[in-house]
Design a protein around this motif. Structure first.
Motif, PDB file in Angstrom:
ATOM      1  N   VAL A 231      55.083 -37.334  -6.258  1.00 45.47           N
ATOM      2  CA  VAL A 231      55.860 -36.160  -6.954  1.00 45.47           C
ATOM      3  C   VAL A 231      55.938 -34.886  -6.079  1.00 45.47           C
ATOM      4  O   VAL A 231      57.142 -34.312  -6.099  1.00 45.47           O
ATOM      5  CB  VAL A 231      55.114 -36.038  -8.440  1.00 45.47           C
ATOM      6  CG1 VAL A 231      55.657 -34.841  -9.168  1.00 45.47           C
ATOM      7  CG2 VAL A 231      55.032 -37.151  -8.948  1.00 45.47           C
ATOM      8  N   PHE A 232      54.822 -34.534  -5.518  1.00 45.45           N
ATOM      9  CA  PHE A 232      54.819 -33.141  -5.039  1.00 45.45           C
ATOM     10  C   PHE A 232      54.815 -32.992  -3.400  1.00 45.45           C
ATOM     11  O   PHE A 232      55.672 -31.799  -2.999  1.00 45.45           O
ATOM     12  CB  PHE A 232      53.524 -32.533  -5.489  1.00 45.45           C
ATOM     13  CG  PHE A 232      53.280 -31.949  -6.773  1.00 45.45           C
ATOM     14  CD1 PHE A 232      53.907 -31.203  -7.458  1.00 45.45           C
ATOM     15  CD2 PHE A 232      52.643 -33.016  -7.676  1.00 45.45           C
ATOM     16  CE1 PHE A 232      53.903 -30.950  -8.868  1.00 45.45           C
ATOM     17  CE2 PHE A 232      52.307 -32.967  -8.822  1.00 45.45           C
ATOM     18  CZ  PHE A 232      53.103 -31.758  -9.809  1.00 45.45           C
ATOM     19  N   ALA A 233      54.452 -33.913  -2.736  1.00 50.13           N
ATOM     20  CA  ALA A 233      54.482 -33.875  -1.242  1.00 50.13           C
ATOM     21  C   ALA A 233      54.619 -35.089  -0.716  1.00 50.13           C
ATOM     22  O   ALA A 233      53.364 -35.694  -0.288  1.00 50.13           O
ATOM     23  CB  ALA A 233      53.319 -32.944  -0.716  1.00 50.13           C
ATOM     24  N   PRO A 234      55.596 -35.723  -0.713  1.00 50.06           N
ATOM     25  CA  PRO A 234      55.744 -37.221   0.092  1.00 50.06           C
ATOM     26  C   PRO A 234      55.326 -37.074   1.527  1.00 50.06           C
ATOM     27  O   PRO A 234      54.765 -38.354   1.904  1.00 50.06           O
ATOM     28  CB  PRO A 234      57.243 -37.515  -0.017  1.00 50.06           C
ATOM     29  CG  PRO A 234      57.753 -36.758  -0.948  1.00 50.06           C
ATOM     30  CD  PRO A 234      56.850 -35.331  -1.135  1.00 50.06           C
ATOM     31  N   TYR A 235      55.472 -35.842   2.278  1.00 49.40           N
ATOM     32  CA  TYR A 235      54.998 -36.004   3.551  1.00 49.40           C
ATOM     33  C   TYR A 235      53.422 -36.067   3.677  1.00 49.40           C
ATOM     34  O   TYR A 235      53.150 -36.110   5.037  1.00 49.40           O
ATOM     35  CB  TYR A 235      55.397 -34.632   4.180  1.00 49.40           C
ATOM     36  CG  TYR A 235      56.865 -34.941   4.559  1.00 49.40           C
ATOM     37  CD1 TYR A 235      57.550 -35.911   4.945  1.00 49.40           C
ATOM     38  CD2 TYR A 235      57.655 -33.622   4.913  1.00 49.40           C
ATOM     39  CE1 TYR A 235      58.868 -36.173   5.180  1.00 49.40           C
ATOM     40  CE2 TYR A 235      59.215 -33.709   5.162  1.00 49.40           C
ATOM     41  CZ  TYR A 235      59.443 -34.779   5.662  1.00 49.40           C
ATOM     42  OH  TYR A 235      60.757 -34.987   5.955  1.00 49.40           O
ATOM     43  N   THR A 261      52.452 -29.481   1.569  1.00 42.48           N
ATOM     44  CA  THR A 261      51.877 -30.828   2.180  1.00 42.48           C
ATOM     45  C   THR A 261      50.176 -30.332   2.426  1.00 42.48           C
ATOM     46  O   THR A 261      49.439 -31.243   2.170  1.00 42.48           O
ATOM     47  CB  THR A 261      52.495 -30.908   3.429  1.00 42.48           C
ATOM     48  OG1 THR A 261      53.902 -30.966   3.445  1.00 42.48           O
ATOM     49  CG2 THR A 261      51.910 -32.122   4.296  1.00 42.48           C
ATOM     50  N   LEU A 262      49.938 -29.194   2.940  1.00 39.05           N
ATOM     51  CA  LEU A 262      48.832 -28.786   3.157  1.00 39.05           C
ATOM     52  C   LEU A 262      47.693 -28.987   1.895  1.00 39.05           C
ATOM     53  O   LEU A 262      46.694 -29.461   1.802  1.00 39.05           O
ATOM     54  CB  LEU A 262      48.276 -27.510   3.754  1.00 39.05           C
ATOM     55  CG  LEU A 262      47.035 -26.954   3.835  1.00 39.05           C
ATOM     56  CD1 LEU A 262      46.170 -27.747   4.883  1.00 39.05           C
ATOM     57  CD2 LEU A 262      46.861 -25.463   4.523  1.00 39.05           C
ATOM     58  N   ILE A 264      48.401 -30.520  -0.914  1.00 44.72           N
ATOM     59  CA  ILE A 264      48.380 -31.784  -1.742  1.00 44.72           C
ATOM     60  C   ILE A 264      47.612 -32.870  -0.727  1.00 44.72           C
ATOM     61  O   ILE A 264      46.832 -33.669  -0.951  1.00 44.72           O
ATOM     62  CB  ILE A 264      49.654 -32.417  -1.945  1.00 44.72           C
ATOM     63  CG1 ILE A 264      50.497 -31.607  -3.034  1.00 44.72           C
ATOM     64  CG2 ILE A 264      49.724 -33.939  -2.350  1.00 44.72           C
ATOM     65  CD1 ILE A 264      49.773 -31.470  -4.288  1.00 44.72           C
ATOM     66  N   LYS A 265      47.892 -32.741   0.637  1.00 42.45           N
ATOM     67  CA  LYS A 265      46.920 -33.466   1.513  1.00 42.45           C
ATOM     68  C   LYS A 265      45.570 -33.401   1.390  1.00 42.45           C
ATOM     69  O   LYS A 265      44.566 -34.031   1.173  1.00 42.45           O
ATOM     70  CB  LYS A 265      47.355 -33.122   2.854  1.00 42.45           C
ATOM     71  CG  LYS A 265      46.855 -33.854   3.985  1.00 42.45           C
ATOM     72  CD  LYS A 265      47.532 -35.180   4.261  1.00 42.45           C
ATOM     73  CE  LYS A 265      47.050 -36.096   5.537  1.00 42.45           C
ATOM     74  NZ  LYS A 265      47.992 -37.298   5.834  1.00 42.45           N
ATOM     75  N   THR A 266      45.109 -31.852   1.243  1.00 36.41           N
ATOM     76  CA  THR A 266      43.528 -31.721   1.042  1.00 36.41           C
ATOM     77  C   THR A 266      43.225 -32.332  -0.235  1.00 36.41           C
ATOM     78  O   THR A 266      42.052 -33.117  -0.428  1.00 36.41           O
ATOM     79  CB  THR A 266      43.214 -30.189   1.079  1.00 36.41           C
ATOM     80  OG1 THR A 266      43.876 -29.557   2.123  1.00 36.41           O
ATOM     81  CG2 THR A 266      41.888 -29.878   0.819  1.00 36.41           C
ATOM     82  N   ILE A 267      43.800 -32.217  -1.473  1.00 30.86           N
ATOM     83  CA  ILE A 267      43.369 -32.727  -2.895  1.00 30.86           C
ATOM     84  C   ILE A 267      43.193 -34.183  -2.717  1.00 30.86           C
ATOM     85  O   ILE A 267      42.296 -34.953  -3.227  1.00 30.86           O
ATOM     86  CB  ILE A 267      43.955 -32.129  -3.866  1.00 30.86           C
ATOM     87  CG1 ILE A 267      44.074 -30.705  -3.773  1.00 30.86           C
ATOM     88  CG2 ILE A 267      43.784 -32.947  -5.054  1.00 30.86           C
ATOM     89  CD1 ILE A 267      45.083 -30.065  -5.035  1.00 30.86           C
ATOM     90  N   THR A 268      44.406 -34.713  -2.317  1.00 33.70           N
ATOM     91  CA  THR A 268      44.543 -36.501  -2.326  1.00 33.70           C
ATOM     92  C   THR A 268      43.516 -37.070  -1.203  1.00 33.70           C
ATOM     93  O   THR A 268      43.207 -38.187  -1.517  1.00 33.70           O
ATOM     94  CB  THR A 268      45.969 -36.621  -2.144  1.00 33.70           C
ATOM     95  OG1 THR A 268      46.567 -36.135  -0.750  1.00 33.70           O
ATOM     96  CG2 THR A 268      46.714 -36.305  -3.155  1.00 33.70           C
ATOM     97  N   LEU A 269      43.240 -36.232  -0.139  1.00 35.82           N
ATOM     98  CA  LEU A 269      42.380 -36.834   0.822  1.00 35.82           C
ATOM     99  C   LEU A 269      40.848 -36.852   0.295  1.00 35.82           C
ATOM    100  O   LEU A 269      40.142 -37.788   0.384  1.00 35.82           O
ATOM    101  CB  LEU A 269      42.147 -35.996   1.994  1.00 35.82           C
ATOM    102  CG  LEU A 269      41.433 -36.561   3.253  1.00 35.82           C
ATOM    103  CD1 LEU A 269      41.640 -37.711   3.748  1.00 35.82           C
ATOM    104  CD2 LEU A 269      41.542 -35.377   4.238  1.00 35.82           C
ATOM    105  N   VAL A 270      40.402 -36.022  -0.591  1.00 34.53           N
ATOM    106  CA  VAL A 270      39.194 -35.970  -1.341  1.00 34.53           C
ATOM    107  C   VAL A 270      39.291 -37.295  -2.347  1.00 34.53           C
ATOM    108  O   VAL A 270      38.419 -38.008  -2.464  1.00 34.53           O
ATOM    109  CB  VAL A 270      39.125 -34.730  -2.033  1.00 34.53           C
ATOM    110  CG1 VAL A 270      37.724 -34.945  -2.951  1.00 34.53           C
ATOM    111  CG2 VAL A 270      38.776 -33.726  -1.020  1.00 34.53           C
TER     112      VAL A 270
END
Length: 684
Positions: A231-235, A261-262, A264-270
Motif C-alpha cells: 500500500v505505502f512503499a512498493p519499493y 521507503t526508509l 516502511i522498510k524499517t517497520i516491515t523488516l522488523v
C-alpha cells in the motif's frame, strides 16, 4: 579502405562525394586555421556563447585579419530543471563531473572575497565528512532499533512480560529472584499465552494453545509487512541490493531511496524477521543505510544537485550498512570497494554452514574410527577430538556465500571480524577462492547480476568480457528500415519544428548539426532540457512564438526586421558530446561506456554524424553476443565495398533527407558499369 565497413549492411550516404572530394583531413574541417582569441574579464562569461555589452573578441586568420564584434546577453538566467534527469534514466557521469569541477572552481575563486565566502568554502569542504557521519549514526541507530524490536516481537509469539510489556523474554527475567541457572528462562513475570488464556502452563491443551498463538502472530506479522509494502512503499520489497547496485552505476529510480521507503522498510523488516520467515536483515540493512545517505545528501548542495557526487555518499552508505549488519567495519569498506553490495547473506551462509558441518561430522567420524590413517596419524590421538565440525561450518558458510556473490577479500575479512579467528584465515581464503572458481566455471554472473538482468536494469558489469569482433557501425542506430536519424540544425529550425520532433519521437536527445548541407556535428541537446527550456522561454520571454527561430550557434543569424524574437538555446547544448568513428571496435566502445558511465555516444565519419549508440544498445548487443547470435550483417558484406555514388545511373542526384538518411541498396540489382567503376576506384 578506411571506411569499408560503413555501408556493409547495404546503406549509403548521399553526401558521399562531398566526403571523398577532400584532399586532406584539414580540408574537412570548417574554418581550419582560424584562431579565436577571446578577451573577457572572466572565462565564465563565455559559457553561453555571448558576452555582456562592451565585451569583444578578435578573430585572426594567420594573424592578418582582425575583426571586433559585440556579443550580447551572455549571462542568461539558468533555466530551472535543465540538467536534471527523468525517472528510469541514466545519468551523464561526464557532465556531472564537469558540473562539480565548475562548482569547486567557483567556490575557490570567491572564498577570498569575504569571511562569509570563506565560511561557505569551509562548509563545502567539510560537507562530505558531515554527511557520511550522519549516515553512519542514523544507520547504526536504525540497526539497533531493528534488532531490539525484532527480538521483542519474536518473543511476543511465545508470551508476554506482565511487569513491562516492552521487555523481551530475556530482559523480563533479568530482575527476577526466582530464576535458577538451569531454568534461567523461567520466571513468574513472563507468561506464555497458554498461561494467560487457559491458566495452565503444562499439558496438551497448553501446547496446542501456544502453537495456535505462535502461528497467529507469525501470520499476522507477515501479512502486516506485506500489506504495508503493497500500500505505502512498493519499493521497500526485497533486499533492495540489485536496485542499489544499479543506482550506484548511474541509474535513476525516483523514490527508491526516499523517506517513505526508509520508514516502511524499517517497520516491515522488523515484522518480516519476527514472523520467522527464512530471511535475514543483513541485506535490507544496506538498503536502509543507503536511504539514510540519500536523505542526508539533500541537506548539502554539493550532493543534492549532483547525481555523481550523491553516489559517492551512497557507496559509503552501503559500506555502513554492511558494517552494522555484520559488525565488521573493515569488511564493510572492502565490501563497498570490491563489489557494490551483492548476495543472499543469511540463506547462503546457512546452506553453506549446514553443508560444512555435515562434512566436518563425517571427517570427525573418520578420524575417530580410523585414526591410524596417514592423514590423521600425526594429528589425532586415540580418543582425542582433533576435528572441530564448527570450523567446517564456518568455512562452508564463507565458501557458499562467496560462490553466490563472487566476493573474495571482503568476505574473508568479514568472517574474520565476525569470529576473531586469525588462525582460520588460510582455510577461509582457500575455500572462498575455490568456490569462486567453481562458480565462474558455470558463469561469471553472480546471483544479483542475474536479478538485475532479469529486471531489465541498464547495468554494465565490469567483470564481463567482450571478445566479439564487431564495429560501432554494426550496433549504432538507425539500422536498416529504421526511421532516419532525428537531428537538429544549429540555426535553421523554429520552435514549432523542435516541438513537433519532440512529440513525434521518443528519443532522449538529438544531435545538433551545422546545417542540412554541412552535416558537421555541433553538439548534443537532451530532450528534457529542450522541453524545459522552451516552456520556460514562453513564460518568461516576450515575443517567443512557434515561428521563432531557435539558435544553438554562438551568434544569432541576421533575420528580417519583421521576424519574431529568436530563442537562444546554446546554454543547454553539450558542446563536447562523446563520439567514436564508425570503425571503432565494439570492445573499445563497451569499455568506454563502462569506465566513463556514458548515456550515449555519437558515431561519426570524418565529422559527419552517422548514428548513435546508447547504453540500451550496448546491453542488447551484449545479450546477442551472449546468445551466440549471428553478426548483424552477412560475412560477404564485409568483403565488398558498398559505396554507391551520390548520383544514379541516369545522372540525377539520389534523393536524401537532411543528408543523414541511410537508404538500403537493392540487394538483387547488379551494379551498373558506371557504378562498378566508381566503386573499384574509390579509396578512403
Amino acid at each position: 579502405m578506411e571506411s569499408e565497413q560503413l555501408f556493409h549492411r547495404g546503406y549509403y550516404r548521399n553526401s558521399y562525394n562531398s566526403i571523398t572530394s577532400a584532399s586532406s583531413d584539414e580540408e574537412l574541417l570548417d574554418g581550419a586555421g582560424v584562431i579565436m582569441d577571446f578577451q573577457t574579464s572572466e572565462d565564465d562569461n563565455l559559457l553561453d556563447g555571448d558576452a555582456v555589452v562592451g565585451t569583444h573578441y578578435t578573430m585572426t586568420n594567420g594573424g592578418s585579419i582582425n575583426s571586433s564584434t559585440h556579443l550580447l546577453d551572455l549571462l542568461d538566467e539558468p533555466i530551472p530543471g535543465v540538467g536534471t534527469y527523468d525517472d528510469f534514466h541514466t545519468i551523464d557521469w561526464v557532465r556531472e563531473k564537469c558540473k562539480d569541477r565548475e562548482r569547486h572552481r567557483r567556490i575557490n575563486s570567491k572564498k577570498k572575497e569575504s569571511a562569509w565566502e570563506m565560511t561557505k568554502s569551509l562548509y563545502d569542504a567539510w560537507s562530505g565528512w558531515l554527511v557520511v557521519t550522519l549516515t553512519g549514526l542514523a544507520s547504526g541507530a536504525l540497526a539497533g532499533l531493528i534488532d531490539i524490536a525484532a527480538d521483542w516481537m519474536t518473543d511476543l509469539k511465545e508470551g508476554i512480560c506482565l511487569s513491562a510489556l516492552w521487555y523481551n523474554h530475556e530482559q523480563c527475567c533479568w530482575g527476577s529472584n526466582e530464576t535458577t541457572f538451569e531454568e534461567r528462562d523461567k520466571c513468574p513475570q513472563w507468561k506464555t499465552w497458554a498461561e494467560l488464556i487457559l491458566g495452565q502452563a503444562e499439558g496438551p491443551g497448553s501446547y496446542i494453545m501456544n502453537y495456535i498463538m505462535y502461528i497467529f502472530w507469525a501470520l499476522s506479522f507477515a501479512f502486516l509487512a506485506v500489506s504495508l509494502v503493497k500500500v505505502f512503499a512498493p519499493y521497500a520489497c526485497g533486499s533492495g541490493i540489485p536496485e542499489i547496485k544499479t543506482i550506484l552505476s548511474g541509474f535513476i529510480i525516483r523514490g527508491y531511496l526516499g523517506k517513505w521507503t526508509l520508514m516502511i522498510k524499517t517497520i516491515t523488516l522488523v515484522l518480516a524477521v519476527a514472523s520467522g520467515l527464512s530471511l535475514g536483515k543483513e541485506g535490507p540493512l544496506v538498503h536502509v543505510a543507503c536511504c539514510c545517505g540519500n536523505i542526508f545528501s539533500y541537506l548539502f548542495p554539493k550532493y543534492s544537485t549532483n547525481e555523481a557526487k550523491k553516489r559517492e555518499v551512497l557507496s559509503a552508505a552501503s559500506a555502513a550498512g554492511v558494517s552494522v549488519a555484520f559488525g565488521a567495519p573493515i569488511g564493510g569498506v572492502l565490501f563497498s570497494l570490491e563489489e557494490v553490495p551483492s548476495g543472499l547473506f543469511i540463506p547462503s551462509m546457512a546452506i553453506g554452514a549446514i553443508a560444512g558441518r555435515i562434512v566436518g561430522i563425517a571427517v570427525e567420524q573418520l578420524a575417530y574410527y580410523h585414526h591410524d590413517w596417514f592423514i590423521f596419524k600425526e594429528w589425532c590421538e586415540v580418543g582425542a577430538d582433533c576435528i572441530t565440525p564448527g570450523l567446517y561450518a564456518m568455512v562452508g558458510a564463507a565458501a557458499c556465500l562467496g560462490g553466490v556473490t563472487r566476493m573474495t577479500v571482503s568476505l574473508v575479512v568479514i568472517v574474520f571480524e565476525l569470529t576473531g579467528g586469525l588462525e582460520y584465515i588460510v582455510p577461509l581464503m582457500a575455500a572462498v577462492m575455490t568456490s569462486k572458481w567453481v562458480g565462474d566455471a558455470f558463469g561469471r554472473e553472480g546471483i544479483y547480476e542475474a536479478h538485475i538482468r532479469l529486471n531489465g536494469y541498464p547495468f554494465l558489469d565490469a567483470k564481463e568480457e567482450f571478445t566479439h569482433t564487431t564495429l560501432a557501425a554494426d550496433v549504432m542506430r538507425p539500422r536498416r528500415n529504421d526511421p532516419p536519424l532525428a537531428v537538429l540544425t544549429q540555426d535553421n529550425m523554429t520552435v514549432d519544428d523542435i516541438e513537433n520532433m519532440i512529440n513525434e519521437t521518443s528519443y532522449n536527445g538529438f544531435p545538433v548539426i551545422m546545417s542540412k548541407e554541412s552535416q558537421r556535428l555541433v553538439g548534443f541537446a537532451l530532450r528534457r532540457d529542450l522541453t524545459i527550456a522552451i516552456e520556460s522561454a514562453r513564460k518568461k520571454q516576450e515575443g517567443i512564438i512557434g515561428s521563432s527561430r531557435v539558435c544553438f550557434a554562438q551568434h544569432t543569424p541576421s533575420l528580417p526586421a519583421e521576424s519574431p524574437r529568436p530563442l537562444k538555446l546554446r546554454s543547454i547544448l553539450d558542446m563536447s558530446p562523446f563520439t567514436v568513428t564508425d570503425h571503432t571496435p565494439m570492445e573499445i566502445v563497451v569499455d568506454i561506456f563502462r569506465k566513463l558511465g556514458l548515456r550515449q555516444c555519437l558515431v561519426t565519419h570524418n565529422g559527419i554524424v552517422l548514428g548513435i549508440i546508447t547504453k540500451k544498445n550496448i546491453l542488447e548487443h551484449l545479450e546477442q553476443v551472449k546468445q551466440h547470435v549471428e553478426p548483424l550483417a552477412p560475412p560477404w558484406h564485409y568483403n565488398k565495398k558498398r559505396y554507391p555514388p551520390a548520383y544514379g545511373p541516369d545522372g540525377k542526384p539520389r534523393p536524401r533527407f537532411n543528408n543523414v538518411q541511410l537508404n538500403p541498396i537493392d540487394e538483387e540489382r547488379e551494379e551498373t558499369e558506371e557504378e562498378v567503376h566508381l566503386l573499384n576506384s574509390t579509396t578512403l
